[in-house]
Design a protein around this motif. Structure first.
Motif, mmCIF file in Angstrom:
data_model
loop_
_atom_site.group_PDB
_atom_site.id
_atom_site.type_symbol
_atom_site.label_atom_id
_atom_site.label_comp_id
_atom_site.label_asym_id
_atom_site.label_seq_id
_atom_site.Cartn_x
_atom_site.Cartn_y
_atom_site.Cartn_z
ATOM 1 N N ARG A 146 10.613 -3.116 9.515
ATOM 2 C CA ARG A 146 10.304 -3.775 8.181
ATOM 3 C C ARG A 146 9.787 -2.503 6.543
ATOM 4 N NH1 ARG A 146 6.447 -8.241 5.324
ATOM 5 N NH2 ARG A 146 7.325 -7.725 3.016
ATOM 6 N N LEU A 147 9.253 -1.549 7.834
ATOM 7 C CA LEU A 147 8.455 0.080 6.773
ATOM 8 C C LEU A 147 9.009 0.871 6.932
ATOM 9 C CD1 LEU A 147 4.906 -1.118 7.813
ATOM 10 C CD2 LEU A 147 6.102 -1.229 5.791
ATOM 11 N N ALA A 148 10.534 1.135 7.774
ATOM 12 C CA ALA A 148 11.491 2.520 7.969
ATOM 13 C C ALA A 148 11.710 3.130 6.505
ATOM 14 C CB ALA A 148 12.764 1.786 8.455
ATOM 15 N N PRO A 149 11.389 2.602 5.556
ATOM 16 C CA PRO A 149 11.641 3.342 4.759
ATOM 17 C C PRO A 149 10.798 4.651 4.575
ATOM 18 C CG PRO A 149 12.690 1.153 4.542
ATOM 19 C CD PRO A 149 11.923 1.307 4.933
ATOM 20 N N ILE A 173 0.376 -1.352 0.311
ATOM 21 C CA ILE A 173 0.282 -0.188 -0.218
ATOM 22 C C ILE A 173 0.979 1.355 -0.072
ATOM 23 C CG2 ILE A 173 -1.633 2.029 1.410
ATOM 24 C CD1 ILE A 173 -3.181 -1.137 2.661
ATOM 25 N N VAL A 174 1.946 1.342 1.026
ATOM 26 C CA VAL A 174 2.489 2.241 1.299
ATOM 27 C C VAL A 174 3.395 3.099 -0.050
ATOM 28 C CG1 VAL A 174 4.750 1.617 2.676
ATOM 29 C CG2 VAL A 174 3.614 3.785 3.249
ATOM 30 N N LYS A 175 3.756 1.608 -0.885
ATOM 31 C CA LYS A 175 4.595 2.036 -1.946
ATOM 32 C C LYS A 175 3.835 2.533 -3.031
ATOM 33 C CE LYS A 175 7.784 -2.289 -1.929
ATOM 34 N NZ LYS A 175 7.746 -3.575 -2.750
ATOM 35 N N ARG A 176 2.741 3.210 -2.767
ATOM 36 C CA ARG A 176 1.966 3.290 -4.278
ATOM 37 C C ARG A 176 0.866 4.751 -4.407
ATOM 38 N NH1 ARG A 176 1.908 -1.839 -4.593
ATOM 39 N NH2 ARG A 176 1.199 -2.838 -7.032
ATOM 40 N N LEU A 177 1.965 5.168 -2.414
ATOM 41 C CA LEU A 177 1.257 6.322 -1.673
ATOM 42 C C LEU A 177 2.901 7.306 -2.291
ATOM 43 C CD1 LEU A 177 0.291 5.615 1.597
ATOM 44 C CD2 LEU A 177 -1.389 5.699 -0.590
ATOM 45 N N THR A 178 2.418 8.517 -2.858
ATOM 46 C CA THR A 178 3.075 10.179 -2.829
ATOM 47 C C THR A 178 3.436 10.173 -1.635
ATOM 48 O OG1 THR A 178 1.639 11.128 -3.266
ATOM 49 C CG2 THR A 178 2.719 9.837 -5.771
ATOM 50 N N ALA A 179 3.719 11.766 -1.634
ATOM 51 C CA ALA A 179 4.429 12.479 -0.257
ATOM 52 C C ALA A 179 3.541 12.555 0.592
ATOM 53 C CB ALA A 179 5.285 13.072 -0.607
ATOM 54 N N GLY A 180 2.204 12.624 -0.136
ATOM 55 C CA GLY A 180 1.029 13.460 0.376
ATOM 56 C C GLY A 180 0.557 12.608 0.794
ATOM 57 N N GLY A 181 0.353 10.771 0.379
ATOM 58 C CA GLY A 181 -0.445 9.472 1.235
ATOM 59 C C GLY A 181 -0.003 9.326 2.642
ATOM 60 N N ARG A 182 -0.841 8.533 3.459
ATOM 61 C CA ARG A 182 -0.597 8.501 4.652
ATOM 62 C C ARG A 182 -0.889 7.261 5.321
ATOM 63 N NH1 ARG A 182 -3.147 11.624 9.932
ATOM 64 N NH2 ARG A 182 -2.041 10.330 11.756
ATOM 65 N N LEU A 183 -0.617 6.063 5.571
ATOM 66 C CA LEU A 183 -0.969 5.100 6.229
ATOM 67 C C LEU A 183 -0.999 4.731 7.486
ATOM 68 C CD1 LEU A 183 -1.441 1.932 5.191
ATOM 69 C CD2 LEU A 183 1.347 1.625 5.100
ATOM 70 N N ILE A 184 -2.297 4.517 8.401
ATOM 71 C CA ILE A 184 -2.202 4.176 9.337
ATOM 72 C C ILE A 184 -1.970 2.759 9.821
ATOM 73 C CG2 ILE A 184 -3.412 3.982 11.463
ATOM 74 C CD1 ILE A 184 -2.747 7.130 10.458
ATOM 75 N N CYS A 185 -1.554 2.041 10.323
ATOM 76 C CA CYS A 185 -0.764 0.359 10.623
ATOM 77 C C CYS A 185 -1.124 0.491 11.849
ATOM 78 C CB CYS A 185 0.296 -0.433 10.390
ATOM 79 S SG CYS A 185 1.431 0.272 8.572
ATOM 80 N N ILE A 186 -2.164 -0.332 12.014
ATOM 81 C CA ILE A 186 -3.171 -0.892 14.107
ATOM 82 C C ILE A 186 -2.907 -2.338 14.017
ATOM 83 C CG2 ILE A 186 -4.916 -0.876 14.804
ATOM 84 C CD1 ILE A 186 -6.521 1.077 13.197
ATOM 85 N N ASP A 187 -2.644 -2.631 15.001
ATOM 86 C CA ASP A 187 -2.201 -4.421 15.167
ATOM 87 C C ASP A 187 -2.453 -4.540 17.783
ATOM 88 O OD1 ASP A 187 -1.297 -7.320 13.903
ATOM 89 O OD2 ASP A 187 -1.842 -6.953 15.985
#
Length: 315
Positions: A67-70, A41-55
């Motif tokens: 894993r998602l540090a980049p 998902i995050v690979k497909r986002l530009t700088a303006g995109g945002r991802l919320i990861c819940i667990d």
């Protein structure tokens, strides 16, 4: 870390296509797990995109941050149960988002870590908590819940046809001494089953362990609460993707999404609608999307997976 991530996320391409990702959108992965879906998902986002990861599991969140540090600047990690989705989004300052994904399977690291007590293949303490901050464990369910309640859990959640015999065997065993480990529980279950059941292809304890795990984590109630919270928090055109792994989960997902797509819940005998409820979503596909033959060959754990998709309608 790379060796830990050779395992392919279930229905990955189908989820990514189904979410119809907008590069500047805001997305929620409500079940981070190993982070495979989140990464795509995050690979497909530009700088303006945002991802919320819940667990619910701190270990998953810690591994996900590595894993998602980049993409750290675009991701917010939240510890919590997706049943509390509305409160989690409020805490993150989000009224609505462009898409949400929920993978209802137990994550592989939880199953593969013997100490977590999810697996009937290794001897470990009776735990089974997805969130180790929760107080209810499998030990409590097995040793303290009344026999009739145990029978209900095994029958209803585990779909175990020998639930009555297994619950009675557990009660007899725990009267002698508490049942401490998964290995002990497996032997009790094995001893309660008729010879024909022991000859079946699947492990004799599989259904019982599923039932107890669902009870410990209150999984089915959580799914209903999550879905009822998710639909109102989607922007018009936003997509909801839910992967289930057994019939109990899929039944809830199918029912909740069908109700959201139908809107009006007046009795059929009413000549006109008086409830005023309007459809909130459209079902992207009437039938669930199933894994391809190639995926099943590469990943046997995808065998029972079903993906359902819905799109939020204009208010």
């Amino acid at each position: 870390m790379s060796g830990a991530y050779t395992h392919r996320p279930v229905l990955l391409e189908e989820c990514i296509q189904g979410l119809a990702i907008r590069p500047d959108g805001v997305y929620v992965d409500g079940t981070l797990g190993r982070g495979g879906h989140s990464e795509e998902i995050v690979k497909r986002l530009t700088a303006g995109g945002r991802l919320i990861c819940i667990d619910r599991d701190w270990q998953a969140l810690e591994a996900g941050q590595v894993r998602l540090a980049p993409w750290a600047g675009q991701i917010t990690f939240l510890h919590g149960n997706f049943a509390d989705l509305a409160a989690l989004l409020d805490g993150a300052g989000l009224e609505q988002v462009d898409g949400m994904l929920f993978d209802l399977g137990v994550s592989s690291p939880q199953l593969d870590d013997p100490e977590r007590g999810f697996s009937y293949m290794a001897d470990a303490p009776l735990d089974m908590r997805m969130d180790r901050e929760d107080t209810l464990t499998a030990w409590t369910v097995v040793n303290q819940w009344p026999r009739q309640e145990l029978r209900r859990v095994l029958s209803q959640y585990g779909e175990e046809r020998y639930a009555a015999a297994i619950a009675a065997a557990i009660e007899r065993a725990r009267e002698q001494a508490p049942i401490q480990t998964t290995g002990q529980l497996v032997e009790i279950i094995r001893g309660a089953l008729p010879a024909a059941a022991l000859r079946e292809k699947q492990h004799p304890a599989k259904r019982s362990f599923q039932g107890i795990r669902i009870a410990v984590n209150d999984e089915l109630t959580a799914i209903s609460r999550m879905l009822q919270a998710a639909v109102p928090r989607l922007r018009p055109g936003g997509r909801l993707a839910v992967i289930s792994f057994h019939s109990l989960e899929d039944r809830i997902v199918k029912s909740e999404l069908a109700a959201a797509a139908k809107g009006c819940d007046c009795p059929p005998s009413f000549p006109v609608c008086v409830c005023g409820k309007r459809p909130q979503v459209r079902l992207v596909s009437r039938k669930p999307i199933l894994p391809s033959a190639q995926e099943l060959e590469e990943n046997p754990r995808a065998r029972s997976a079903k993906l359902r998709l819905a799109e939020k309608l204009e208010g």
